[in-house]
Design an enzyme around this catalytic site. Structure first.
Site, PDB file in Angstrom:
ATOM      1  N   GLN A 184       2.445  10.489 -33.250  1.00  0.00           N
ATOM      2  CA  GLN A 184       3.409   9.597 -32.591  1.00  0.00           C
ATOM      3  C   GLN A 184       4.848  10.030 -32.861  1.00  0.00           C
ATOM      4  OE1 GLN A 184       2.722   5.537 -33.791  1.00  0.00           O
ATOM      5  NE2 GLN A 184       0.845   5.393 -32.564  1.00  0.00           N
TER       6      GLN A 184
ATOM      7  N   GLU B 199      15.348  -0.663 -41.984  1.00  0.00           N
ATOM      8  CA  GLU B 199      15.400  -1.122 -40.584  1.00  0.00           C
ATOM      9  C   GLU B 199      14.046  -1.685 -40.155  1.00  0.00           C
ATOM     10  OE1 GLU B 199      17.556   1.345 -37.749  1.00  0.00           O
ATOM     11  OE2 GLU B 199      15.869   1.129 -36.365  1.00  0.00           O
TER      12      GLU B 199
ATOM     13  N   ALA C 214      30.684   0.434 -21.626  1.00  0.00           N
ATOM     14  CA  ALA C 214      30.099   1.695 -21.166  1.00  0.00           C
ATOM     15  C   ALA C 214      29.382   2.463 -22.265  1.00  0.00           C
ATOM     16  CB  ALA C 214      31.194   2.570 -20.571  1.00  0.00           C
TER      17      ALA C 214
ATOM     18  N   HIS D 195      21.259  -5.341 -34.736  1.00  0.00           N
ATOM     19  CA  HIS D 195      21.561  -4.281 -33.778  1.00  0.00           C
ATOM     20  C   HIS D 195      21.954  -4.952 -32.466  1.00  0.00           C
ATOM     21  CE1 HIS D 195      19.212  -0.735 -35.665  1.00  0.00           C
ATOM     22  NE2 HIS D 195      19.398  -1.653 -36.596  1.00  0.00           N
TER      23      HIS D 195
ATOM     24  N   GLN E 142      20.321   9.464 -36.527  1.00  0.00           N
ATOM     25  CA  GLN E 142      18.973   9.602 -35.982  1.00  0.00           C
ATOM     26  C   GLN E 142      18.143  10.303 -37.054  1.00  0.00           C
ATOM     27  OE1 GLN E 142      16.562   8.695 -34.303  1.00  0.00           O
ATOM     28  NE2 GLN E 142      17.330   9.103 -32.241  1.00  0.00           N
TER      29      GLN E 142
ATOM     30  N   ASP F 229      19.386   2.538 -24.864  1.00  0.00           N
ATOM     31  CA  ASP F 229      18.677   3.348 -23.868  1.00  0.00           C
ATOM     32  C   ASP F 229      18.393   2.493 -22.646  1.00  0.00           C
ATOM     33  OD1 ASP F 229      18.337   5.927 -25.017  1.00  0.00           O
ATOM     34  OD2 ASP F 229      17.034   4.991 -26.508  1.00  0.00           O
TER      35      ASP F 229
ATOM     36  N   ARG G 265      25.087   1.938 -27.722  1.00  0.00           N
ATOM     37  CA  ARG G 265      25.079   1.878 -26.258  1.00  0.00           C
ATOM     38  C   ARG G 265      23.703   1.409 -25.807  1.00  0.00           C
ATOM     39  NH1 ARG G 265      24.269   7.144 -22.774  1.00  0.00           N
ATOM     40  NH2 ARG G 265      22.172   6.648 -23.471  1.00  0.00           N
TER      41      ARG G 265
ATOM     42  N   LYS H 105      34.062   5.904 -31.827  1.00  0.00           N
ATOM     43  CA  LYS H 105      33.436   4.707 -32.401  1.00  0.00           C
ATOM     44  C   LYS H 105      34.097   4.345 -33.733  1.00  0.00           C
ATOM     45  CE  LYS H 105      29.116   6.355 -31.876  1.00  0.00           C
ATOM     46  NZ  LYS H 105      27.644   6.441 -31.697  1.00  0.00           N
TER      47      LYS H 105
ATOM     48  N   ALA I 174      15.417  -2.604 -25.491  1.00  0.00           N
ATOM     49  CA  ALA I 174      16.133  -2.133 -24.303  1.00  0.00           C
ATOM     50  C   ALA I 174      16.481  -3.306 -23.395  1.00  0.00           C
ATOM     51  CB  ALA I 174      15.270  -1.127 -23.544  1.00  0.00           C
TER      52      ALA I 174
ATOM     53  N   HIS J 160      19.066   5.225 -45.175  1.00  0.00           N
ATOM     54  CA  HIS J 160      18.590   4.157 -44.284  1.00  0.00           C
ATOM     55  C   HIS J 160      17.151   4.515 -43.906  1.00  0.00           C
ATOM     56  CE1 HIS J 160      19.113   0.979 -41.255  1.00  0.00           C
ATOM     57  NE2 HIS J 160      18.483   1.766 -40.397  1.00  0.00           N
TER      58      HIS J 160
ATOM     59  N   ASP K  11      29.717  15.250 -28.502  1.00  0.00           N
ATOM     60  CA  ASP K  11      28.974  14.279 -29.304  1.00  0.00           C
ATOM     61  C   ASP K  11      29.828  13.731 -30.450  1.00  0.00           C
ATOM     62  OD1 ASP K  11      25.915  13.539 -29.510  1.00  0.00           O
ATOM     63  OD2 ASP K  11      26.723  13.630 -31.527  1.00  0.00           O
TER      64      ASP K  11
ATOM     65  N   SER L 218      19.063   1.096 -47.328  1.00  0.00           N
ATOM     66  CA  SER L 218      18.985  -0.006 -46.372  1.00  0.00           C
ATOM     67  C   SER L 218      17.688   0.212 -45.595  1.00  0.00           C
ATOM     68  CB  SER L 218      20.209  -0.021 -45.448  1.00  0.00           C
ATOM     69  OG  SER L 218      20.412   1.237 -44.851  1.00  0.00           O
TER      70      SER L 218
ATOM     71  N   PHE M  64       7.706  11.126 -30.139  1.00  0.00           N
ATOM     72  CA  PHE M  64       8.968  10.397 -30.043  1.00  0.00           C
ATOM     73  C   PHE M  64      10.148  11.342 -30.306  1.00  0.00           C
ATOM     74  CE2 PHE M  64      12.124   7.354 -31.917  1.00  0.00           C
ATOM     75  CZ  PHE M  64      12.405   6.719 -30.716  1.00  0.00           C
TER      76      PHE M  64
HETATM   77  P1  FAD Z   1      26.802   6.355 -27.774  1.00  0.00           P
HETATM   78  O1  FAD Z   1      27.256   6.568 -29.163  1.00  0.00           O
HETATM   79  O2  FAD Z   1      27.638   5.510 -26.881  1.00  0.00           O
HETATM   80  O3  FAD Z   1      26.610   7.746 -27.074  1.00  0.00           O
HETATM   81  C1  FAD Z   1      25.639   8.678 -27.577  1.00  0.00           C
HETATM   82  C2  FAD Z   1      25.981  10.073 -27.121  1.00  0.00           C
HETATM   83  O4  FAD Z   1      25.821  10.176 -25.726  1.00  0.00           O
HETATM   84  C3  FAD Z   1      27.384  10.402 -27.472  1.00  0.00           C
HETATM   85  O5  FAD Z   1      27.396  11.212 -28.599  1.00  0.00           O
HETATM   86  C4  FAD Z   1      27.953  11.050 -26.249  1.00  0.00           C
HETATM   87  O6  FAD Z   1      28.241  12.402 -26.501  1.00  0.00           O
HETATM   88  C5  FAD Z   1      26.915  10.900 -25.194  1.00  0.00           C
HETATM   89  N1  FAD Z   1      27.514  10.137 -24.120  1.00  0.00           N
HETATM   90  C6  FAD Z   1      27.604   8.808 -23.989  1.00  0.00           C
HETATM   91  N2  FAD Z   1      28.236   8.471 -22.877  1.00  0.00           N
HETATM   92  C7  FAD Z   1      28.559   9.638 -22.278  1.00  0.00           C
HETATM   93  C8  FAD Z   1      29.195   9.972 -21.081  1.00  0.00           C
HETATM   94  N3  FAD Z   1      29.667   9.038 -20.253  1.00  0.00           N
HETATM   95  N4  FAD Z   1      29.330  11.295 -20.785  1.00  0.00           N
HETATM   96  C9  FAD Z   1      28.858  12.253 -21.611  1.00  0.00           C
HETATM   97  N5  FAD Z   1      28.221  11.985 -22.754  1.00  0.00           N
HETATM   98  C10 FAD Z   1      28.077  10.697 -23.075  1.00  0.00           C
HETATM   99  N6  FAD Z   1      18.324   1.735 -29.238  1.00  0.00           N
HETATM  100  C11 FAD Z   1      18.037   0.456 -28.845  1.00  0.00           C
HETATM  101  O7  FAD Z   1      17.771   0.212 -27.649  1.00  0.00           O
HETATM  102  N7  FAD Z   1      18.009  -0.573 -29.761  1.00  0.00           N
HETATM  103  C12 FAD Z   1      18.294  -0.379 -31.075  1.00  0.00           C
HETATM  104  O8  FAD Z   1      18.271  -1.324 -31.860  1.00  0.00           O
HETATM  105  C13 FAD Z   1      18.615   0.960 -31.506  1.00  0.00           C
HETATM  106  N8  FAD Z   1      18.932   1.217 -32.810  1.00  0.00           N
HETATM  107  C14 FAD Z   1      19.317   2.494 -33.173  1.00  0.00           C
HETATM  108  C15 FAD Z   1      19.721   2.725 -34.485  1.00  0.00           C
HETATM  109  C16 FAD Z   1      20.136   3.990 -34.902  1.00  0.00           C
HETATM  110  C17 FAD Z   1      20.584   4.204 -36.320  1.00  0.00           C
HETATM  111  C18 FAD Z   1      20.132   5.072 -33.958  1.00  0.00           C
HETATM  112  C19 FAD Z   1      20.554   6.464 -34.382  1.00  0.00           C
HETATM  113  C20 FAD Z   1      19.724   4.854 -32.651  1.00  0.00           C
HETATM  114  C21 FAD Z   1      19.323   3.564 -32.236  1.00  0.00           C
HETATM  115  N9  FAD Z   1      18.953   3.300 -30.914  1.00  0.00           N
HETATM  116  C22 FAD Z   1      18.623   2.004 -30.528  1.00  0.00           C
HETATM  117  C23 FAD Z   1      18.886   4.389 -29.933  1.00  0.00           C
HETATM  118  C24 FAD Z   1      20.164   4.512 -29.098  1.00  0.00           C
HETATM  119  O9  FAD Z   1      20.363   3.330 -28.353  1.00  0.00           O
HETATM  120  C25 FAD Z   1      20.019   5.708 -28.166  1.00  0.00           C
HETATM  121  O10 FAD Z   1      20.040   6.902 -28.874  1.00  0.00           O
HETATM  122  C26 FAD Z   1      20.980   5.744 -26.989  1.00  0.00           C
HETATM  123  O11 FAD Z   1      20.550   6.765 -26.086  1.00  0.00           O
HETATM  124  C27 FAD Z   1      22.419   6.053 -27.340  1.00  0.00           C
HETATM  125  O12 FAD Z   1      23.056   4.972 -27.922  1.00  0.00           O
HETATM  126  P2  FAD Z   1      24.350   5.241 -28.861  1.00  0.00           P
HETATM  127  O13 FAD Z   1      24.902   3.976 -29.316  1.00  0.00           O
HETATM  128  O14 FAD Z   1      24.021   6.261 -29.854  1.00  0.00           O
HETATM  129  O15 FAD Z   1      25.311   5.826 -27.731  1.00  0.00           O
END
Ligand code: FAD
Length: 304
Positions: free
Chosen positions: A219, A21, A130, A81, A183, A113, A111, A172, A55, A273, A165, A19, A223
Protein backbone atom coordinates in the site's frame (compact mmCIF):
# COMPACT_ATOMS: atom_id res chain seq x y z
CA UNK A 1 32.77 1.55 15.39
CA UNK A 2 29.24 0.12 15.29
CA UNK A 3 29.32 -0.47 19.03
CA UNK A 4 30.36 3.09 19.83
CA UNK A 5 27.55 4.50 17.62
CA UNK A 6 25.01 2.23 19.30
CA UNK A 7 26.22 3.09 22.78
CA UNK A 8 25.38 6.77 22.21
CA UNK A 9 21.80 5.93 21.31
CA UNK A 10 20.14 5.46 24.72
CA UNK A 11 20.50 9.21 25.35
CA UNK A 12 18.53 10.15 22.27
CA UNK A 13 15.21 10.37 24.11
CA UNK A 14 16.38 13.61 25.77
CA UNK A 15 16.87 15.27 22.41
CA UNK A 16 13.77 14.05 20.60
CA UNK A 17 10.24 15.52 20.47
CA UNK A 18 7.46 13.88 18.51
CA UNK A 19 4.04 14.68 17.12
CA UNK A 20 1.49 12.18 15.84
CA UNK A 21 -0.98 12.38 12.97
CA UNK A 22 -4.38 10.67 12.95
CA UNK A 23 -7.26 10.58 10.51
CA UNK A 24 -10.88 11.01 11.63
CA UNK A 25 -12.62 7.62 12.06
CA UNK A 26 -15.41 6.63 9.67
CA UNK A 27 -17.33 4.19 11.88
CA UNK A 28 -17.62 2.93 15.47
CA UNK A 29 -14.97 0.26 15.07
CA UNK A 30 -12.45 2.74 13.68
CA UNK A 31 -13.40 5.18 16.43
CA UNK A 32 -12.59 2.58 19.10
CA UNK A 33 -9.23 1.87 17.46
CA UNK A 34 -8.38 5.57 17.25
CA UNK A 35 -9.07 6.15 20.95
CA UNK A 36 -7.01 3.12 21.95
CA UNK A 37 -4.20 4.55 19.83
CA UNK A 38 -4.55 8.05 21.30
CA UNK A 39 -4.45 6.63 24.85
CA UNK A 40 -1.34 4.57 24.11
CA UNK A 41 0.51 7.50 22.55
CA UNK A 42 -0.54 10.19 25.04
CA UNK A 43 2.11 9.24 27.65
CA UNK A 44 4.88 10.06 25.16
CA UNK A 45 3.94 13.74 25.66
CA UNK A 46 3.90 14.70 21.98
CA UNK A 47 4.29 18.37 21.07
CA UNK A 48 0.86 18.09 19.40
CA UNK A 49 -1.33 15.52 17.67
CA UNK A 50 -2.94 16.41 14.36
CA UNK A 51 -6.13 15.22 12.69
CA UNK A 52 -6.40 15.21 8.89
CA UNK A 53 -9.12 16.82 6.79
CA UNK A 54 -10.58 14.79 3.92
CA UNK A 55 -10.65 15.96 0.31
CA UNK A 56 -13.17 18.72 -0.30
CA UNK A 57 -13.89 19.06 3.41
CA UNK A 58 -15.54 15.62 3.29
CA UNK A 59 -14.48 14.88 6.88
CA UNK A 60 -15.07 18.37 8.22
CA UNK A 61 -17.47 17.33 10.99
CA UNK A 62 -15.50 14.21 11.90
CA UNK A 63 -12.26 16.20 12.01
CA UNK A 64 -13.92 18.79 14.22
CA UNK A 65 -15.43 16.16 16.51
CA UNK A 66 -12.11 14.36 16.84
CA UNK A 67 -10.03 17.45 17.68
CA UNK A 68 -12.56 18.76 20.19
CA UNK A 69 -12.77 15.34 21.89
CA UNK A 70 -8.97 15.13 22.08
CA UNK A 71 -8.95 18.58 23.66
CA UNK A 72 -11.71 17.73 26.15
CA UNK A 73 -10.63 14.23 27.18
CA UNK A 74 -6.85 14.13 27.02
CA UNK A 75 -3.82 16.17 28.04
CA UNK A 76 -2.83 16.47 24.38
CA UNK A 77 -2.69 19.58 22.17
CA UNK A 78 -4.78 18.85 19.07
CA UNK A 79 -4.00 20.46 15.71
CA UNK A 80 -6.68 20.59 13.02
CA UNK A 81 -5.69 20.07 9.39
CA UNK A 82 -7.55 22.36 6.99
CA UNK A 83 -7.63 22.53 3.22
CA UNK A 84 -8.92 25.02 0.61
CA UNK A 85 -10.52 22.41 -1.66
CA UNK A 86 -14.04 23.05 -3.00
CA UNK A 87 -14.75 25.80 -0.48
CA UNK A 88 -15.20 29.54 -0.78
CA UNK A 89 -13.15 31.90 1.35
CA UNK A 90 -16.23 32.58 3.47
CA UNK A 91 -16.76 28.85 4.11
CA UNK A 92 -13.13 28.32 5.07
CA UNK A 93 -13.19 31.38 7.35
CA UNK A 94 -16.33 29.99 9.04
CA UNK A 95 -14.57 26.66 9.70
CA UNK A 96 -11.59 28.51 11.18
CA UNK A 97 -13.95 30.51 13.43
CA UNK A 98 -15.69 27.28 14.54
CA UNK A 99 -12.38 25.68 15.46
CA UNK A 100 -11.29 28.81 17.31
CA UNK A 101 -14.57 28.83 19.30
CA UNK A 102 -13.82 25.23 20.34
CA UNK A 103 -10.47 26.41 21.69
CA UNK A 104 -8.32 25.02 18.88
CA UNK A 105 -5.13 27.08 18.48
CA UNK A 106 -3.02 24.73 16.33
CA UNK A 107 -3.53 24.14 12.62
CA UNK A 108 -1.93 22.32 9.71
CA UNK A 109 -2.77 24.46 6.66
CA UNK A 110 -2.90 22.79 3.25
CA UNK A 111 -4.11 23.50 -0.24
CA UNK A 112 -5.35 19.91 -0.36
CA UNK A 113 -5.90 17.42 -3.17
CA UNK A 114 -8.87 17.46 -5.53
CA UNK A 115 -11.92 15.44 -4.47
CA UNK A 116 -11.05 12.90 -7.22
CA UNK A 117 -7.84 12.13 -5.31
CA UNK A 118 -4.06 12.50 -5.52
CA UNK A 119 -2.90 13.01 -9.10
CA UNK A 120 -6.10 14.59 -10.44
CA UNK A 121 -5.53 18.16 -11.60
CA UNK A 122 -6.25 20.85 -9.03
CA UNK A 123 -8.61 23.73 -9.73
CA UNK A 124 -9.18 26.24 -6.98
CA UNK A 125 -12.76 27.19 -6.04
CA UNK A 126 -13.74 30.34 -8.00
CA UNK A 127 -13.99 32.31 -4.79
CA UNK A 128 -11.62 30.18 -2.72
CA UNK A 129 -8.09 30.35 -1.36
CA UNK A 130 -5.80 29.23 -4.17
CA UNK A 131 -3.06 27.52 -2.19
CA UNK A 132 -1.51 26.83 1.19
CA UNK A 133 -0.01 30.34 1.43
CA UNK A 134 -3.40 32.04 1.08
CA UNK A 135 -4.88 29.73 3.73
CA UNK A 136 -2.00 30.49 6.11
CA UNK A 137 -2.66 34.22 5.65
CA UNK A 138 -6.37 33.66 6.44
CA UNK A 139 -5.47 31.75 9.62
CA UNK A 140 -2.99 34.43 10.63
CA UNK A 141 -5.67 37.12 10.16
CA UNK A 142 -8.07 35.09 12.33
CA UNK A 143 -5.85 34.61 15.37
CA UNK A 144 -2.47 34.05 16.97
CA UNK A 145 -2.36 30.39 15.96
CA UNK A 146 0.44 27.85 15.70
CA UNK A 147 0.43 27.04 11.98
CA UNK A 148 2.22 24.11 10.35
CA UNK A 149 2.44 23.66 6.59
CA UNK A 150 3.61 20.93 4.22
CA UNK A 151 7.06 20.58 2.67
CA UNK A 152 8.24 18.20 -0.03
CA UNK A 153 11.84 16.89 0.13
CA UNK A 154 11.35 15.31 -3.31
CA UNK A 155 9.27 18.34 -4.48
CA UNK A 156 5.52 18.27 -4.91
CA UNK A 157 4.56 16.31 -8.05
CA UNK A 158 2.85 19.43 -9.49
CA UNK A 159 5.92 21.64 -9.02
CA UNK A 160 7.93 21.98 -12.23
CA UNK A 161 11.19 22.29 -10.25
CA UNK A 162 12.61 22.71 -6.75
CA UNK A 163 12.85 26.49 -7.09
CA UNK A 164 9.05 26.76 -7.66
CA UNK A 165 8.39 24.34 -4.86
CA UNK A 166 10.61 26.10 -2.34
CA UNK A 167 9.20 29.45 -3.42
CA UNK A 168 5.74 28.19 -2.33
CA UNK A 169 7.16 27.10 1.02
CA UNK A 170 8.69 30.57 1.42
CA UNK A 171 5.33 32.18 0.64
CA UNK A 172 3.68 30.02 3.30
CA UNK A 173 6.31 30.92 5.89
CA UNK A 174 6.20 34.62 4.97
CA UNK A 175 2.41 34.44 5.44
CA UNK A 176 2.93 33.24 9.01
CA UNK A 177 3.60 29.47 9.16
CA UNK A 178 5.61 28.44 12.20
CA UNK A 179 6.88 25.06 11.02
CA UNK A 180 6.83 22.77 8.00
CA UNK A 181 6.16 19.04 8.17
CA UNK A 182 7.51 17.00 5.30
CA UNK A 183 5.86 14.49 3.08
CA UNK A 184 7.21 11.07 4.07
CA UNK A 185 10.51 10.00 2.52
CA UNK A 186 12.84 7.04 2.95
CA UNK A 187 16.22 8.43 1.95
CA UNK A 188 17.65 10.72 4.61
CA UNK A 189 20.21 12.23 2.21
CA UNK A 190 17.26 13.56 0.19
CA UNK A 191 15.86 15.23 3.30
CA UNK A 192 19.23 16.72 4.24
CA UNK A 193 19.80 18.13 0.74
CA UNK A 194 16.29 19.60 0.80
CA UNK A 195 16.85 21.32 4.15
CA UNK A 196 20.08 22.81 2.78
CA UNK A 197 18.15 24.21 -0.23
CA UNK A 198 15.43 25.58 2.07
CA UNK A 199 17.97 27.32 4.31
CA UNK A 200 19.73 28.79 1.26
CA UNK A 201 16.33 30.29 0.33
CA UNK A 202 16.31 32.07 3.70
CA UNK A 203 13.58 29.87 5.25
CA UNK A 204 14.39 29.40 8.92
CA UNK A 205 11.38 27.55 10.42
CA UNK A 206 11.84 23.94 11.57
CA UNK A 207 11.47 21.42 8.74
CA UNK A 208 10.09 18.48 10.70
CA UNK A 209 10.53 15.12 8.98
CA UNK A 210 7.30 13.20 8.46
CA UNK A 211 7.95 9.53 9.20
CA UNK A 212 5.65 6.87 7.83
CA UNK A 213 5.94 3.53 9.66
CA UNK A 214 5.27 0.93 6.97
CA UNK A 215 2.23 -1.05 8.13
CA UNK A 216 1.70 -2.44 4.65
CA UNK A 217 4.55 -2.17 2.17
CA UNK A 218 2.44 -2.77 -0.96
CA UNK A 219 0.00 0.00 0.00
CA UNK A 220 2.78 2.41 0.90
CA UNK A 221 4.62 1.78 -2.38
CA UNK A 222 1.42 2.43 -4.31
CA UNK A 223 0.63 5.64 -2.42
CA UNK A 224 4.25 6.83 -2.65
CA UNK A 225 4.24 6.57 -6.43
CA UNK A 226 1.17 8.85 -6.55
CA UNK A 227 2.55 11.51 -4.24
CA UNK A 228 6.05 11.67 -5.65
CA UNK A 229 7.92 9.90 -2.84
CA UNK A 230 10.67 7.57 -4.03
CA UNK A 231 10.79 4.01 -2.66
CA UNK A 232 14.46 2.92 -2.80
CA UNK A 233 15.26 -0.57 -4.08
CA UNK A 234 16.93 -1.49 -0.74
CA UNK A 235 13.64 -0.77 1.05
CA UNK A 236 11.60 -2.92 -1.33
CA UNK A 237 14.13 -5.69 -0.77
CA UNK A 238 13.65 -5.53 3.01
CA UNK A 239 9.92 -6.26 2.65
CA UNK A 240 10.27 -8.77 -0.17
CA UNK A 241 8.19 -11.92 0.46
CA UNK A 242 6.58 -10.58 3.66
CA UNK A 243 3.09 -9.85 2.30
CA UNK A 244 1.73 -13.03 3.90
CA UNK A 245 3.75 -12.79 7.11
CA UNK A 246 2.35 -9.83 9.10
CA UNK A 247 4.43 -10.51 12.22
CA UNK A 248 7.77 -10.36 10.43
CA UNK A 249 6.52 -7.44 8.35
CA UNK A 250 5.78 -5.52 11.58
CA UNK A 251 9.22 -6.28 13.07
CA UNK A 252 10.98 -5.22 9.88
CA UNK A 253 8.85 -2.05 9.70
CA UNK A 254 9.78 -1.09 13.27
CA UNK A 255 13.47 -1.68 12.55
CA UNK A 256 13.36 0.31 9.29
CA UNK A 257 11.63 3.33 10.86
CA UNK A 258 13.80 3.29 13.99
CA UNK A 259 16.91 3.12 11.80
CA UNK A 260 15.69 6.11 9.78
CA UNK A 261 14.94 8.14 12.91
CA UNK A 262 18.25 7.18 14.60
CA UNK A 263 20.14 8.32 11.55
CA UNK A 264 18.26 11.63 11.44
CA UNK A 265 18.94 12.23 15.15
CA UNK A 266 22.63 11.65 14.45
CA UNK A 267 22.35 14.29 11.71
CA UNK A 268 21.02 16.75 14.32
CA UNK A 269 17.24 16.41 13.86
CA UNK A 270 15.22 16.64 17.09
CA UNK A 271 11.56 16.85 16.01
CA UNK A 272 9.63 14.09 14.27
CA UNK A 273 6.07 13.82 13.00
CA UNK A 274 4.68 10.28 12.73
CA UNK A 275 1.95 9.36 10.27
CA UNK A 276 0.36 6.80 12.59
CA UNK A 277 -2.49 5.54 10.34
CA UNK A 278 -4.38 5.42 13.67
CA UNK A 279 -2.26 2.49 14.86
CA UNK A 280 -0.11 2.64 17.95
CA UNK A 281 2.12 -0.46 17.70
CA UNK A 282 4.81 0.85 15.37
CA UNK A 283 4.96 4.42 16.76
CA UNK A 284 5.23 3.04 20.32
CA UNK A 285 8.01 0.63 19.30
CA UNK A 286 9.90 3.36 17.43
CA UNK A 287 9.56 5.88 20.28
CA UNK A 288 10.85 3.24 22.67
CA UNK A 289 13.80 2.40 20.43
CA UNK A 290 14.85 6.05 20.18
CA UNK A 291 14.82 6.38 23.95
CA UNK A 292 11.47 8.07 24.56
CA UNK A 293 9.63 6.72 27.58
CA UNK A 294 6.02 7.20 28.73
CA UNK A 295 5.70 10.01 31.33
CA UNK A 296 5.11 7.72 34.34
CA UNK A 297 8.13 5.58 33.48
CA UNK A 298 10.28 8.70 33.16
CA UNK A 299 9.13 9.86 36.61
CA UNK A 300 9.75 6.43 38.17
CA UNK A 301 13.22 6.26 36.61
CA UNK A 302 14.20 9.74 37.79
CA UNK A 303 12.91 8.99 41.32
CA UNK A 304 14.90 5.70 41.49
P1 FAD B 1 0.72 24.04 -1.56
O1 FAD B 1 1.77 24.21 -0.54
O2 FAD B 1 -0.24 25.16 -1.78
O3 FAD B 1 1.38 23.70 -2.94
C1 FAD B 1 2.15 22.49 -3.09
C2 FAD B 1 3.09 22.63 -4.26
O4 FAD B 1 2.35 22.68 -5.46
C3 FAD B 1 3.90 23.86 -4.14
O5 FAD B 1 5.17 23.53 -3.69
C4 FAD B 1 3.88 24.48 -5.50
O6 FAD B 1 5.16 24.46 -6.07
C5 FAD B 1 2.91 23.68 -6.29
N1 FAD B 1 1.86 24.59 -6.71
C6 FAD B 1 0.76 24.96 -6.05
N2 FAD B 1 0.03 25.82 -6.75
C7 FAD B 1 0.71 26.00 -7.90
C8 FAD B 1 0.47 26.75 -9.06
N3 FAD B 1 -0.61 27.52 -9.18
N4 FAD B 1 1.38 26.66 -10.06
C9 FAD B 1 2.48 25.89 -9.96
N5 FAD B 1 2.74 25.13 -8.88
C10 FAD B 1 1.86 25.19 -7.88
N6 FAD B 1 -4.28 16.51 2.13
C11 FAD B 1 -5.59 16.55 2.55
O7 FAD B 1 -6.51 16.54 1.71
N7 FAD B 1 -5.90 16.57 3.89
C12 FAD B 1 -4.94 16.60 4.86
O8 FAD B 1 -5.26 16.63 6.04
C13 FAD B 1 -3.56 16.57 4.44
N8 FAD B 1 -2.55 16.61 5.36
C14 FAD B 1 -1.24 16.68 4.92
C15 FAD B 1 -0.23 16.81 5.86
C16 FAD B 1 1.11 16.89 5.48
C17 FAD B 1 2.18 17.05 6.52
C18 FAD B 1 1.44 16.83 4.08
C19 FAD B 1 2.89 16.90 3.63
C20 FAD B 1 0.44 16.69 3.14
C21 FAD B 1 -0.91 16.63 3.54
N9 FAD B 1 -1.95 16.54 2.61
C22 FAD B 1 -3.28 16.54 3.04
C23 FAD B 1 -1.65 16.42 1.17
C24 FAD B 1 -1.70 17.77 0.45
O9 FAD B 1 -2.99 18.32 0.53
C25 FAD B 1 -1.31 17.55 -1.01
O10 FAD B 1 0.04 17.22 -1.12
C26 FAD B 1 -1.69 18.66 -1.97
O11 FAD B 1 -1.49 18.19 -3.30
C27 FAD B 1 -0.88 19.94 -1.83
O12 FAD B 1 -1.25 20.67 -0.72
P2 FAD B 1 -0.18 21.71 -0.08
O13 FAD B 1 -0.79 22.42 1.04
O14 FAD B 1 1.09 21.03 0.13
O15 FAD B 1 -0.10 22.71 -1.32
Amino acid sequence: MLQSRLSRRPDMGDRVRVSFEFFPPKNDEMETRLWETVKRLEPFAPRFVSVTYGAGGSTRERTQRTVTRIKAETSLTPAAHMTCVDASRGEVDAVIADFARSGIRNFVALRGDPREGVGASYRPHDDGYANGAELVAALRRAGDFDISVSAYPEKHPESPDFATDIDMLKRKVDAGATRAITQFFFDNDTYERYVERVRRAGILVPIVPGVLPIHNFAQVANFASRCGAHVPAWLARRFEGLAGDPQTHMLVAAAVAAEQVHDLVERGVGDFHFYTMNRADLPVAICHMIGLRPAEQRQALSAA
